[in-house]
Design an enzyme around this catalytic site. Sequence first.
Site, PDB file in Angstrom:
ATOM      1  N   GLU A 277     -10.567  -1.574  -4.330  1.00 22.90           N
ATOM      2  CA  GLU A 277     -11.213  -1.630  -5.645  1.00 22.90           C
ATOM      3  C   GLU A 277     -11.499  -0.251  -6.248  1.00 22.90           C
ATOM      4  O   GLU A 277     -11.632  -0.120  -7.461  1.00 22.90           O
ATOM      5  CB  GLU A 277     -12.512  -2.447  -5.567  1.00 22.90           C
ATOM      6  CG  GLU A 277     -13.623  -1.713  -4.857  1.00 22.90           C
ATOM      7  CD  GLU A 277     -14.826  -2.586  -4.561  1.00 22.90           C
ATOM      8  OE1 GLU A 277     -15.049  -2.830  -3.371  1.00 22.90           O
ATOM      9  OE2 GLU A 277     -15.500  -2.988  -5.503  1.00 22.90           O
ATOM     10  N   ASP A 478      11.610   6.809   4.053  1.00 21.85           N
ATOM     11  CA  ASP A 478      10.390   7.439   4.554  1.00 21.85           C
ATOM     12  C   ASP A 478       9.384   7.683   3.430  1.00 21.85           C
ATOM     13  O   ASP A 478       9.721   7.626   2.240  1.00 21.85           O
ATOM     14  CB  ASP A 478      10.765   8.765   5.225  1.00 21.85           C
ATOM     15  CG  ASP A 478       9.881   9.080   6.428  1.00 21.85           C
ATOM     16  OD1 ASP A 478       8.738   8.588   6.464  1.00 21.85           O
ATOM     17  OD2 ASP A 478      10.329   9.827   7.319  1.00 21.85           O
ATOM     18  N   MET A 479       8.155   8.000   3.784  1.00 21.80           N
ATOM     19  CA  MET A 479       7.082   8.281   2.809  1.00 21.80           C
ATOM     20  C   MET A 479       6.018   9.054   3.565  1.00 21.80           C
ATOM     21  O   MET A 479       5.252   8.478   4.320  1.00 21.80           O
ATOM     22  CB  MET A 479       6.533   6.942   2.311  1.00 21.80           C
ATOM     23  CG  MET A 479       5.789   6.966   1.019  1.00 21.80           C
ATOM     24  SD  MET A 479       4.121   7.665   1.169  1.00 21.80           S
ATOM     25  CE  MET A 479       3.487   7.343  -0.432  1.00 21.80           C
ATOM     26  N   ASN A 480       6.019  10.378   3.375  1.00 21.07           N
ATOM     27  CA  ASN A 480       5.292  11.213   4.325  1.00 21.07           C
ATOM     28  C   ASN A 480       4.007  11.874   3.854  1.00 21.07           C
ATOM     29  O   ASN A 480       3.691  12.984   4.288  1.00 21.07           O
ATOM     30  CB  ASN A 480       6.253  12.286   4.874  1.00 21.07           C
ATOM     31  CG  ASN A 480       7.145  11.705   5.952  1.00 21.07           C
ATOM     32  OD1 ASN A 480       6.688  10.909   6.777  1.00 21.07           O
ATOM     33  ND2 ASN A 480       8.399  12.065   5.958  1.00 21.07           N
ATOM     34  N   GLY A 526       5.721   8.457   8.012  1.00 16.14           N
ATOM     35  CA  GLY A 526       5.174   9.236   9.125  1.00 16.14           C
ATOM     36  C   GLY A 526       5.044   8.316  10.326  1.00 16.14           C
ATOM     37  O   GLY A 526       3.973   8.167  10.904  1.00 16.14           O
ATOM     38  N   GLY A 527       6.138   7.637  10.675  1.00 11.75           N
ATOM     39  CA  GLY A 527       6.083   6.576  11.677  1.00 11.75           C
ATOM     40  C   GLY A 527       5.568   5.313  11.018  1.00 11.75           C
ATOM     41  O   GLY A 527       6.118   4.850  10.029  1.00 11.75           O
ATOM     42  N   ASP A 532       3.564  -2.837   6.990  1.00 11.70           N
ATOM     43  CA  ASP A 532       2.853  -3.986   6.436  1.00 11.70           C
ATOM     44  C   ASP A 532       3.841  -5.063   6.019  1.00 11.70           C
ATOM     45  O   ASP A 532       5.044  -4.817   5.918  1.00 11.70           O
ATOM     46  CB  ASP A 532       1.974  -3.545   5.262  1.00 11.70           C
ATOM     47  CG  ASP A 532       2.769  -2.846   4.174  1.00 11.70           C
ATOM     48  OD1 ASP A 532       3.658  -3.493   3.588  1.00 11.70           O
ATOM     49  OD2 ASP A 532       2.518  -1.646   3.917  1.00 11.70           O
ATOM     50  N   ASP A 546       5.599   7.617  14.950  1.00 11.34           N
ATOM     51  CA  ASP A 546       6.271   8.876  15.308  1.00 11.34           C
ATOM     52  C   ASP A 546       6.036   9.202  16.770  1.00 11.34           C
ATOM     53  O   ASP A 546       6.612  10.151  17.294  1.00 11.34           O
ATOM     54  CB  ASP A 546       5.758  10.024  14.429  1.00 11.34           C
ATOM     55  CG  ASP A 546       6.598  10.157  13.160  1.00 11.34           C
ATOM     56  OD1 ASP A 546       7.664   9.519  13.083  1.00 11.34           O
ATOM     57  OD2 ASP A 546       6.179  10.885  12.240  1.00 11.34           O
ATOM     58  N   GLU A 612      21.869   9.899  33.906  1.00 15.58           N
ATOM     59  CA  GLU A 612      21.108   9.349  32.771  1.00 15.58           C
ATOM     60  C   GLU A 612      22.035   8.605  31.808  1.00 15.58           C
ATOM     61  O   GLU A 612      21.680   7.545  31.283  1.00 15.58           O
ATOM     62  CB  GLU A 612      20.379  10.485  32.028  1.00 15.58           C
ATOM     63  CG  GLU A 612      19.188  11.048  32.795  1.00 15.58           C
ATOM     64  CD  GLU A 612      18.615  12.298  32.141  1.00 15.58           C
ATOM     65  OE1 GLU A 612      17.381  12.360  31.982  1.00 15.58           O
ATOM     66  OE2 GLU A 612      19.403  13.218  31.789  1.00 15.58           O
TER      67      GLU A 612
HETATM   68  C1  GLA Z   1       8.661  11.313   9.354  1.00 15.48           C
HETATM   69  C2  GLA Z   1       9.315  10.228  10.168  1.00 15.48           C
HETATM   70  C3  GLA Z   1      10.154  10.856  11.257  1.00 15.48           C
HETATM   71  C4  GLA Z   1      11.192  11.765  10.645  1.00 15.48           C
HETATM   72  C5  GLA Z   1      10.509  12.825   9.783  1.00 15.48           C
HETATM   73  C6  GLA Z   1      11.524  13.627   9.015  1.00 15.48           C
HETATM   74  O1  GLA Z   1       7.667  11.968  10.075  1.00 15.48           O
HETATM   75  O2  GLA Z   1       8.382   9.349  10.688  1.00 15.48           O
HETATM   76  O3  GLA Z   1      10.768   9.853  12.029  1.00 15.48           O
HETATM   77  O4  GLA Z   1      12.090  11.007   9.888  1.00 15.48           O
HETATM   78  O5  GLA Z   1       9.618  12.232   8.853  1.00 15.48           O
HETATM   79  O6  GLA Z   1      10.944  14.598   8.229  1.00 15.48           O
END
Ligand code: GLA
Length: 726
Positions: A277, A478-480, A526-527, A532, A546, A612
């Site tokens: 709100e 992404d959206m950081n 950012g991870g 949502d 992340d 590995e």
């Molecule tokens: C974010 C994402 C990461 C990577 C970086 C790149 O933090 O979560 O996985 O893609 O941006 O800048």
Amino acid sequence: MAIIFDKERKTLTLHTKNSTYQMQVDPYGFLLHLYYGTRTEGCMDYLLTYADRGFSGNPYDAKEDRTYSMDVLPQEFPVSGNGDFRSPALIIKNADGSCSCDLRYKTHHIQSGKYKLPGLPAVYAGKEESETLEVVLEDAVTGVEVCLLYGVLPEYDIITRSVKIRNDGSQEFSIEKVQSASLDFVAGRYDLITFYGRHAMERNFDRRFLGHGAQVIRSRRGTSSHQYNPVMILAEEGTTEDAGKCYTMSFVYSGGFLGEAERDQYEQTRIQLGLQEEQFSYPLAPGEAFWAPEVVMSFSGEGLGRLSQNLHECYRTHLCRGKYRDQVRPILVNSWEASYFDFTGESIYNLAKEAADLGIEMLVMDDGWFGKRDDDNSGLGDWYVNEKKLGMSLGELIEKINALGVKFGIWIEPEMVNEDSDLYRAHPDWAFTIPGRKPVRGRNQLVLDFSRKEVVDAIFEQICALLDQGNIEYVKWDMNRSITDVFSHGTTNQGKVLHDYVLGLYDFLERLISRYPDLLIEGCSGGGGRFDAGMLYYTPQIWCSDNTDAADRVKIQYGTSFSYPVSAVGSHVSAVPNHQTGRNTSMKTRGVVAMAGTFGYELDLGKLSEEEKEEIRSQVKEYHRYGELIQKGLYYRLSNPFKDEIGAWAFVSKDQTEALLNVVMLEIHGNMTNNYVKLKGLKSGCMYQDEETKKVYPADALMDMGLPMPVEFGEYQAYQVYLKIK
Ligand code: GLA
């Protein structure tokens, strides 16, 4: 019929397979909430009690009757200004400056099928599997018309809610607060479960008794955020994974939100979820309408496990869309933790070559391929390929990678701009900045004003030009940063901007998926900062965090599992020591944890030993084998990693013929006591065989007493046991 109107008693009843929801129009035309719980017939208005309570006012229509008070009676959609002093679901500011609103029942409509919301994500369902109820309320003085929307999906035990507000009057008013769903409980003692977090440690499980005094979760960040997930669970005291009554509300929205829960002075409980709100004041001129985003509700009388499964099924099959909705996603390798900004076309190609050799199906080129972008200080907004850095065109790179039999995906962050970019130099007013002030920077970037169509259009064009350069089959969106400096140079109504921003984002995404229907989009912020249900309508998977540390991920994915299906959880195996925590875990453990998601790798494959690599080859095979079971099976939480020594979960096929048990030992001690993991969801009376050891176990013993976990030396051992019915 899932929705029933009883003319005599004036009740509207919503039935799902296992739950019933009821409301009633009272003699004055107020809409009262009667019941939400175990499926039942009958009228629940006997639950309403009347008493003369001091300082609880009475509506004028009640005349001398002081026992009738909106302050105490359970409301279906409480408003501010009518004598209910609890938290309102709606605050309207009228043209005269008053905030009063008096909503009375006008009419209702029942239809087959599920309503849609213009410009907003929502659960969808066919005519044969869903019904819609619309209840129209109005304020006769101001012409505020409120249409409460209910979508009922009986098979899924899901009821969705939304609200349409229309100005049917002659003067403009503004919506100052709107909660899409509000639930009143006349009795009971409840725990509130929410999911708090931070960057790289999202959705921690938090359960506390709901006492007096409001408990609030919210995001002021313009996105749903890392800090709280837009989900609330109300569970009767003592409710466990397998028993007890519980309710959930989950917001299908990616912007700021507000969730409130309060036990009042009469020991009644109200919970609400809707739009944030603060910084919200939405003007509606005569004739205009506003749709509040959807809240998805579910009730389980069989504990939290079932409650989660209800949401999983609904979201996986009736919210996510597109070609990949029902498909096991390609196993990918992402370049981020492999090389960060330091790569060339050649090194990306080499990563793809290694991937092909290991059976990995897709290469994702992460941040750093565009504009001037060798670190995170510049370039955002310039979505043209840096051919100098790549040493080749994007088309050439994609062709070379495709020739290896590997798909190609790419990272973008369309909502952002760096001041050091051609876009910003040409259009500084496209970023959120307040005239006369220096903006708050986040990761040295600003947020583009997606509330303006011309901004969305311009970026959309750039992104389409990019996607047309070759066979791009996946995009990581992404959206950081969080949104600050909320000021649009394109409007005079700043109270609309944050919501219109989200509508602009949804418009972009909708256009993108209709133009590129075969594109798989993974959400990211950012991870898991925008993990949502709103995003899931456009992106069937979201990068969960992340933090790729397997031990932390057990907790993050545990919290995530309360509301979101495994098919939505982006999860990768990364290098050790882990880049976020410095912790060492085995390749096996990292694989088991990442398989509780869309599965992939995020490390420099070229640096791995032959041993590995061999392990990766067998993980890839295992994921191909178990992928369908993991994605479509029922998900069971078998431990609470916030309390227990182990993290344990299982996938059980719907026909109960197979199960995959996963365990990570989170603690190790000298002279270790045994951990018995109790399975769930197996077919009672049957025998199950461990495919690897060939040992046979009775289902009931596995569920009652459990399976003992081996005690091995060293922390974070992981076990995966595949059981098949005999
Ligand atoms: C974010 C994402 C990461 C990577 C970086 C790149 O933090 O979560 O996985 O893609 O941006 O800048």
